[in-house]
Enzyme design. Structure first.
Site, PDB file in Angstrom:
ATOM      1  N   ASN A  11       8.557  39.230  96.740  1.00 28.73           N
ATOM      2  CA  ASN A  11       7.660  40.479  95.981  1.00 28.73           C
ATOM      3  C   ASN A  11       6.385  40.091  96.168  1.00 28.73           C
ATOM      4  O   ASN A  11       5.685  39.151  95.521  1.00 28.73           O
ATOM      5  CB  ASN A  11       8.157  40.707  94.349  1.00 28.73           C
ATOM      6  CG  ASN A  11       7.217  41.995  94.075  1.00 28.73           C
ATOM      7  OD1 ASN A  11       6.270  41.919  94.165  1.00 28.73           O
ATOM      8  ND2 ASN A  11       8.131  42.679  93.253  1.00 28.73           N
ATOM      9  N   HIS A  14       1.911  40.970  93.593  1.00 29.03           N
ATOM     10  CA  HIS A  14       0.576  40.545  92.945  1.00 29.03           C
ATOM     11  C   HIS A  14      -0.504  39.868  93.840  1.00 29.03           C
ATOM     12  O   HIS A  14      -1.603  39.752  93.479  1.00 29.03           O
ATOM     13  CB  HIS A  14       0.998  39.387  91.948  1.00 29.03           C
ATOM     14  CG  HIS A  14       1.788  40.112  90.741  1.00 29.03           C
ATOM     15  ND1 HIS A  14       1.093  40.813  90.062  1.00 29.03           N
ATOM     16  CD2 HIS A  14       3.083  39.973  90.622  1.00 29.03           C
ATOM     17  CE1 HIS A  14       2.062  41.328  89.376  1.00 29.03           C
ATOM     18  NE2 HIS A  14       3.077  40.833  89.460  1.00 29.03           N
ATOM     19  N   HIS A  47       6.483  47.111  94.692  1.00 29.51           N
ATOM     20  CA  HIS A  47       6.610  48.369  93.682  1.00 29.51           C
ATOM     21  C   HIS A  47       5.477  49.135  93.826  1.00 29.51           C
ATOM     22  O   HIS A  47       4.158  48.787  93.862  1.00 29.51           O
ATOM     23  CB  HIS A  47       6.794  47.452  92.536  1.00 29.51           C
ATOM     24  CG  HIS A  47       7.008  48.491  91.271  1.00 29.51           C
ATOM     25  ND1 HIS A  47       7.126  48.051  90.186  1.00 29.51           N
ATOM     26  CD2 HIS A  47       7.104  49.851  91.307  1.00 29.51           C
ATOM     27  CE1 HIS A  47       7.462  48.970  89.355  1.00 29.51           C
ATOM     28  NE2 HIS A  47       7.402  50.128  89.874  1.00 29.51           N
ATOM     29  N   ARG A  49       3.725  51.646  91.928  1.00 30.47           N
ATOM     30  CA  ARG A  49       3.775  52.178  90.604  1.00 30.47           C
ATOM     31  C   ARG A  49       2.868  53.369  90.651  1.00 30.47           C
ATOM     32  O   ARG A  49       2.137  53.578  91.381  1.00 30.47           O
ATOM     33  CB  ARG A  49       2.958  51.061  89.689  1.00 30.47           C
ATOM     34  CG  ARG A  49       3.888  50.074  89.517  1.00 30.47           C
ATOM     35  CD  ARG A  49       3.338  49.000  88.269  1.00 30.47           C
ATOM     36  NE  ARG A  49       3.824  49.524  86.977  1.00 30.47           N
ATOM     37  CZ  ARG A  49       4.308  48.979  86.339  1.00 30.47           C
ATOM     38  NH1 ARG A  49       5.231  47.885  86.293  1.00 30.47           N
ATOM     39  NH2 ARG A  49       4.753  49.402  85.127  1.00 30.47           N
ATOM     40  N   ARG A  53      -1.217  50.268  90.629  1.00 31.46           N
ATOM     41  CA  ARG A  53      -1.994  48.958  90.179  1.00 31.46           C
ATOM     42  C   ARG A  53      -1.453  47.704  91.095  1.00 31.46           C
ATOM     43  O   ARG A  53      -2.150  46.584  91.035  1.00 31.46           O
ATOM     44  CB  ARG A  53      -1.779  48.488  88.712  1.00 31.46           C
ATOM     45  CG  ARG A  53      -0.276  48.082  88.430  1.00 31.46           C
ATOM     46  CD  ARG A  53       0.214  47.364  87.157  1.00 31.46           C
ATOM     47  NE  ARG A  53       0.171  48.334  86.147  1.00 31.46           N
ATOM     48  CZ  ARG A  53       1.135  48.219  84.845  1.00 31.46           C
ATOM     49  NH1 ARG A  53       1.663  47.007  84.652  1.00 31.46           N
ATOM     50  NH2 ARG A  53       1.160  49.370  84.226  1.00 31.46           N
ATOM     51  N   HIS A  54      -0.606  48.098  91.816  1.00 30.95           N
ATOM     52  CA  HIS A  54      -0.034  46.988  92.754  1.00 30.95           C
ATOM     53  C   HIS A  54      -0.476  47.527  94.266  1.00 30.95           C
ATOM     54  O   HIS A  54      -1.537  47.821  94.819  1.00 30.95           O
ATOM     55  CB  HIS A  54       1.369  46.616  92.620  1.00 30.95           C
ATOM     56  CG  HIS A  54       1.718  45.957  91.502  1.00 30.95           C
ATOM     57  ND1 HIS A  54       3.216  46.285  91.051  1.00 30.95           N
ATOM     58  CD2 HIS A  54       1.138  45.295  90.546  1.00 30.95           C
ATOM     59  CE1 HIS A  54       3.153  45.720  90.004  1.00 30.95           C
ATOM     60  NE2 HIS A  54       2.074  45.082  89.506  1.00 30.95           N
ATOM     61  N   GLU A  74      10.484  49.209  95.686  1.00 29.17           N
ATOM     62  CA  GLU A  74      10.712  49.651  93.972  1.00 29.17           C
ATOM     63  C   GLU A  74      10.077  50.727  93.721  1.00 29.17           C
ATOM     64  O   GLU A  74       8.796  50.886  94.014  1.00 29.17           O
ATOM     65  CB  GLU A  74      10.372  48.358  93.335  1.00 29.17           C
ATOM     66  CG  GLU A  74      11.189  47.099  93.484  1.00 29.17           C
ATOM     67  CD  GLU A  74      10.693  45.993  92.866  1.00 29.17           C
ATOM     68  OE1 GLU A  74       9.783  46.312  91.821  1.00 29.17           O
ATOM     69  OE2 GLU A  74      11.101  45.132  92.765  1.00 29.17           O
ATOM     70  N   THR A 105       7.674  45.245  84.453  1.00 35.91           N
ATOM     71  CA  THR A 105       8.982  46.023  83.979  1.00 35.91           C
ATOM     72  C   THR A 105       9.843  45.344  83.035  1.00 35.91           C
ATOM     73  O   THR A 105      10.438  44.365  83.123  1.00 35.91           O
ATOM     74  CB  THR A 105       9.676  46.118  85.506  1.00 35.91           C
ATOM     75  OG1 THR A 105       8.759  46.427  86.626  1.00 35.91           O
ATOM     76  CG2 THR A 105      10.764  46.950  85.300  1.00 35.91           C
ATOM     77  N   GLU A 155      20.662  45.382  90.653  1.00 37.64           N
ATOM     78  CA  GLU A 155      19.805  44.238  90.467  1.00 37.64           C
ATOM     79  C   GLU A 155      19.969  43.925  88.945  1.00 37.64           C
ATOM     80  O   GLU A 155      19.294  44.715  88.295  1.00 37.64           O
ATOM     81  CB  GLU A 155      18.375  44.440  91.032  1.00 37.64           C
ATOM     82  CG  GLU A 155      17.474  43.044  90.951  1.00 37.64           C
ATOM     83  CD  GLU A 155      16.321  43.155  91.706  1.00 37.64           C
ATOM     84  OE1 GLU A 155      16.380  43.479  92.685  1.00 37.64           O
ATOM     85  OE2 GLU A 155      15.369  42.352  91.300  1.00 37.64           O
ATOM     86  N   HIS A 198      13.539  38.929  88.363  1.00 41.85           N
ATOM     87  CA  HIS A 198      12.218  39.192  87.336  1.00 41.85           C
ATOM     88  C   HIS A 198      12.018  37.569  86.633  1.00 41.85           C
ATOM     89  O   HIS A 198      13.096  37.161  85.897  1.00 41.85           O
ATOM     90  CB  HIS A 198      12.764  40.251  86.374  1.00 41.85           C
ATOM     91  CG  HIS A 198      11.456  40.749  85.718  1.00 41.85           C
ATOM     92  ND1 HIS A 198      10.517  41.780  85.956  1.00 41.85           N
ATOM     93  CD2 HIS A 198      10.779  40.310  84.697  1.00 41.85           C
ATOM     94  CE1 HIS A 198       9.596  41.842  85.318  1.00 41.85           C
ATOM     95  NE2 HIS A 198       9.756  40.938  84.656  1.00 41.85           N
TER      96      HIS A 198
HETATM   97  N1  PXP Z   1      13.073  42.695  90.703  1.00 39.14           N
HETATM   98  C1  PXP Z   1      12.572  43.986  90.314  1.00 39.14           C
HETATM   99  C2  PXP Z   1      13.464  45.104  90.241  1.00 39.14           C
HETATM  100  C3  PXP Z   1      11.081  43.755  89.847  1.00 39.14           C
HETATM  101  O1  PXP Z   1      10.683  44.919  89.333  1.00 39.14           O
HETATM  102  C4  PXP Z   1      10.324  42.800  89.912  1.00 39.14           C
HETATM  103  C5  PXP Z   1       9.161  42.750  89.539  1.00 39.14           C
HETATM  104  O2  PXP Z   1       8.724  43.287  88.311  1.00 39.14           O
HETATM  105  C6  PXP Z   1      10.919  41.719  90.238  1.00 39.14           C
HETATM  106  C7  PXP Z   1      12.433  41.666  90.750  1.00 39.14           C
HETATM  107  C8  PXP Z   1      10.071  40.373  90.492  1.00 39.14           C
HETATM  108  O3  PXP Z   1       9.708  39.798  89.294  1.00 39.14           O
HETATM  109  P1  PXP Z   1       8.778  38.598  89.160  1.00 39.14           P
HETATM  110  O4  PXP Z   1       7.313  39.307  89.750  1.00 39.14           O
HETATM  111  O5  PXP Z   1       8.676  38.275  88.091  1.00 39.14           O
HETATM  112  O6  PXP Z   1       9.313  37.505  90.205  1.00 39.14           O
END
Ligand code: PXP
Length: 252
Positions: A11, A14, A47, A49, A53-54, A74, A105, A155, A198
């Site tokens: 992901n 960030h 994602h 949003r 913000r991302h 996402e 999330t 997921e 997550h």
């Molecule tokens: N999976 C989903 C559906 C998410 O929304 C996120 C980010 O919030 C992640 C995985 C990845 O989470 P993290 O950034 O905490 O690794």
């Protein structure tokens, strides 16, 4: 069940968060996605949003043009996001709950509570060929509702597990792990593909990787943070290695 291979979805949200702090174009989440792919990511997750913000809208097309691994897009289950997904038709669409005031999330989607609307919502995404995934807590009711509405994937939210591990509350962590294990078994038995994500890091990713039904982990915040210290390719390579070690221990 061939449970040996486990995909890593990276992901890159960030990287965009850091870019957005200054409002310019650097660091580029698309560049990060390309590097992640070269370093062994099996997919890229991003994602969009509501508050942007991302990633931003224009990142989606650029991401899809620049990477050859699948994009897992996402989004919240809103009409605006549905139109964007149908325009780009990413490989996968993962529906997540979204509240403006949250930092990340928090908790899974309430599929049971919104079953008819979500069923109508995902039908055109399925028709467009997107693999639709529901980001849910490992709750049998949410899993059953996800299967009923025609999702292909669930997921399972690992946030509470990771938080308990960080706080060294190991009995709570183990209870969350059991819940996720049963959820993965239930979802698999219903014909759903099972992903998890997550909050995962080098210590918690192996716990999810050791669940044979789980075929994909989506990991962002920790990997991007770790990249500051050891670089993104090494962070991904190390994550790949800890996942593979956990997986091999499971099958041997
Ligand atoms: N999976 C989903 C559906 C998410 O929304 C996120 C980010 O919030 C992640 C995985 C990845 O989470 P993290 O950034 O905490 O690794």
């Amino acid at each position: 069940m061939d449970a040996r291979f486990l995909r890593l979805g990276v992901n890159i949200d960030h990287v965009a968060t850091i870019r957005n702090a200054r409002g310019g174009d650097a660091p580029s989440p698309v560049r990060a996605a390309r590097i992640a792919e070269q370093a062994g990511a099996d997919g890229i997750t991003a994602h969009l949003r509501e508050d942007r913000r991302h990633i931003r809208d224009e990142d989606i097309a650029e991401l899809m043009e620049s990477i050859s691994v699948p994009l897992n897009f996402e989004m919240a289950a809103t009409a605006e996001m549905q139109a964007i997904a149908l325009q780009h038709k990413p490989h996968a669409v993962c529906l997540v709950p979204e509240r403006r005031e949250e930092r990340t999330t928090e908790g899974g989607l309430g599929v049971v509570q919104d079953e008819q609307r979500l069923s109508d919502f995902i039908a055109p995404l399925n028709e467009a060929g997107c693999r639709v995934s529901m980001f849910i807590e490992a709750d049998p009711h949410q899993i059953e509702a996800s299967a009923r509405i025609g999702a292909s994937v669930v997921e399972l939210h690992t946030g509470a597990l990771c938080e308990a591990h960080l706080k060294k509350d190991f009995s709570a962590r183990d209870a969350h792990l059991q819940r996720i294990k049963h959820g993965a078994e239930t979802a698999f038995d219903m014909g759903l593909e099972v992903h998890a994500g997550h909050g995962l890091d080098f210590e918690t990713a192996p716990m999810a990787a050791a669940l044979p039904q789980v075929v994909e982990l989506n990991i962002g915040h920790f990997l991007i943070g770790e990249a500051i210290f050891i670089g993104l390719p090494d962070a991904i390579a190390k994550m790949r290695a800890v996942m593979d070690t956990a997986r091999q221990a499971m099958v041997s």
